[in-house]
Design a protein around this motif. Structure first.
Motif: not given
Length: 76
Positions: A8-37
């Motif tokens: 039920k949570i996935w049904q109503y909030h799948s876009g938010k979950i995917i967007g949040l996870v994607t943004g977090f992963l992209v941010g982690i990859f950037i963070l690996v290349f520098g702390f100030l990111h």
């Protein structure tokens, strides 16, 4: 956790979950290349959440791009 609740949570909030996870992963990859990111990670997460929220609200992706991009980049 109950699988019915998760479905039920996935049904109503799948876009938010995917967007949040994607943004977090992209941010982690950037963070690996520098702390100030770290601020970049937060911006990616917020942007991912906002795009996911619009997807949940059934807004057309091309309309979102039309609002974000300068005139002339998007043709209808």
């Amino acid at each position: 956790m109950n699988s019915e609740l998760l479905a039920k949570i996935w049904q109503y909030h799948s876009g938010k979950i995917i967007g949040l996870v994607t943004g977090f992963l992209v941010g982690i990859f950037i963070l690996v290349f520098g702390f100030l990111h770290t601020m970049f990670v937060m911006i990616c997460m917020v942007a991912g959440y906002l795009v996911g929220k619009r997807i949940d609200e059934k807004e057309d992706i091309m309309d979102i791009l039309g609002k974000l991009l300068p005139p002339g980049y998007y043709r209808q």
